[in-house]
Scaffold this motif. Structure first.
Motif, PDB file in Angstrom:
ATOM      1  N   LYS A  47      21.036 -56.042   8.828  1.00 36.37           N
ATOM      2  CA  LYS A  47      19.590 -55.800   8.963  1.00 36.37           C
ATOM      3  C   LYS A  47      19.251 -55.358  10.378  1.00 36.37           C
ATOM      4  CE  LYS A  47      18.238 -59.073   5.366  1.00 36.37           C
ATOM      5  NZ  LYS A  47      17.657 -60.386   5.089  1.00 36.37           N
ATOM      6  N   LEU A  48      19.869 -55.992  11.354  1.00 40.98           N
ATOM      7  CA  LEU A  48      19.620 -55.635  12.752  1.00 40.98           C
ATOM      8  C   LEU A  48      20.035 -54.184  13.004  1.00 40.98           C
ATOM      9  CD1 LEU A  48      18.814 -56.424  15.634  1.00 40.98           C
ATOM     10  CD2 LEU A  48      21.145 -57.244  15.977  1.00 40.98           C
ATOM     11  N   HIS A  49      21.191 -53.801  12.457  1.00 47.60           N
ATOM     12  CA  HIS A  49      21.664 -52.423  12.631  1.00 47.60           C
ATOM     13  C   HIS A  49      20.661 -51.436  12.033  1.00 47.60           C
ATOM     14  CE1 HIS A  49      24.515 -49.178  13.145  1.00 47.60           C
ATOM     15  NE2 HIS A  49      24.342 -48.853  11.888  1.00 47.60           N
ATOM     16  N   LYS A  50      20.137 -51.764  10.851  1.00 46.59           N
ATOM     17  CA  LYS A  50      19.149 -50.886  10.215  1.00 46.59           C
ATOM     18  C   LYS A  50      17.874 -50.804  11.050  1.00 46.59           C
ATOM     19  CE  LYS A  50      20.733 -51.478   5.471  1.00 46.59           C
ATOM     20  NZ  LYS A  50      20.481 -52.077   4.175  1.00 46.59           N
ATOM     21  N   GLU A  51      17.445 -51.939  11.605  1.00 48.85           N
ATOM     22  CA  GLU A  51      16.240 -51.950  12.436  1.00 48.85           C
ATOM     23  C   GLU A  51      16.455 -51.126  13.704  1.00 48.85           C
ATOM     24  OE1 GLU A  51      13.171 -53.104  11.692  1.00 48.85           O
ATOM     25  OE2 GLU A  51      14.036 -53.487   9.727  1.00 48.85           O
ATOM     26  N   VAL A  52      17.642 -51.239  14.286  1.00 44.48           N
ATOM     27  CA  VAL A  52      17.953 -50.448  15.483  1.00 44.48           C
ATOM     28  C   VAL A  52      17.906 -48.962  15.141  1.00 44.48           C
ATOM     29  CG1 VAL A  52      19.806 -49.845  17.102  1.00 44.48           C
ATOM     30  CG2 VAL A  52      19.256 -52.247  16.682  1.00 44.48           C
ATOM     31  N   GLU A  53      18.442 -48.603  13.972  1.00 45.30           N
ATOM     32  CA  GLU A  53      18.390 -47.199  13.542  1.00 45.30           C
ATOM     33  C   GLU A  53      16.939 -46.742  13.372  1.00 45.30           C
ATOM     34  OE1 GLU A  53      20.760 -46.945   9.986  1.00 45.30           O
ATOM     35  OE2 GLU A  53      22.612 -46.620  11.106  1.00 45.30           O
ATOM     36  N   LYS A  54      16.101 -47.603  12.779  1.00 40.17           N
ATOM     37  CA  LYS A  54      14.679 -47.255  12.614  1.00 40.17           C
ATOM     38  C   LYS A  54      14.014 -47.034  13.964  1.00 40.17           C
ATOM     39  CE  LYS A  54      13.729 -49.788   8.315  1.00 40.17           C
ATOM     40  NZ  LYS A  54      12.983 -50.927   7.768  1.00 40.17           N
ATOM     41  N   VAL A  55      14.311 -47.918  14.919  1.00 44.13           N
ATOM     42  CA  VAL A  55      13.727 -47.796  16.253  1.00 44.13           C
ATOM     43  C   VAL A  55      14.194 -46.494  16.912  1.00 44.13           C
ATOM     44  CG1 VAL A  55      13.734 -48.778  18.589  1.00 44.13           C
ATOM     45  CG2 VAL A  55      13.367 -50.264  16.614  1.00 44.13           C
ATOM     46  N   ASP A  56      15.477 -46.193  16.763  1.00 46.09           N
ATOM     47  CA  ASP A  56      16.001 -44.951  17.344  1.00 46.09           C
ATOM     48  C   ASP A  56      15.310 -43.735  16.734  1.00 46.09           C
ATOM     49  OD1 ASP A  56      17.694 -46.350  18.997  1.00 46.09           O
ATOM     50  OD2 ASP A  56      19.482 -46.068  17.752  1.00 46.09           O
ATOM     51  N   GLU A 103      23.327 -59.104  10.794  1.00 43.25           N
ATOM     52  CA  GLU A 103      23.827 -57.990  11.606  1.00 43.25           C
ATOM     53  C   GLU A 103      23.538 -56.660  10.925  1.00 43.25           C
ATOM     54  OE1 GLU A 103      27.960 -58.655  12.518  1.00 43.25           O
ATOM     55  OE2 GLU A 103      27.508 -60.151  14.036  1.00 43.25           O
TER      56      GLU A 103
END
Length: 118
Positions: free
Chosen positions: A59-68, A57
């Protein structure tokens, strides 16, 4: 004597029942111990899974931030591109106007030179 024999037979059956009862109690204790061991293993496995889930979760949050952030950068890039395209069009228009003005000026100079020759 017959009563004595019956009493001894009853004591023998009682001993068998007690032996079976002891065996059943030992079996139940072993089953309980095994169940507790399995429960402890399951708790450990659940803790590991919970930790892995939390990690995923995170890592997913960090990836979502990168995508944003990438989306925002893309929006900025698109806006900059539009602005540059507008600037290029304005410069092209100015260049075209300047070129026509120069052609007119050269045309006038040529006409003036011809008049001077006459």
């Amino acid at each position: 004597a017959e009563a004595m024999a019956r009493a001894e037979a009853a004591e023998g059956r009682l001993a068998e029942v007690e032996a079976r009862l002891d065996q059943a109690v030992r079996g139940a204790a072993e089953a309980h111990s095994e169940a507790e061991r399995q429960a402890a293993e399951l708790k450990k496995a659940a803790a590991v899974l919970a930790a892995e889930n939390a990690s995923v979760e995170g890592k997913l949050h960090k990836e979502v931030e990168k995508v944003d952030k990438a989306k925002e950068a893309l929006k900025v890039g698109i806006a900059e591109r539009k602005q540059l395209q507008a600037e290029v069009k304005a410069l092209e228009a100015r260049l075209s106007t300047t070129s026509r003005d120069e052609q007119k000026s050269q045309g006038r100079l040529s006409s003036a030179a011809e008049v001077n020759r006459e």
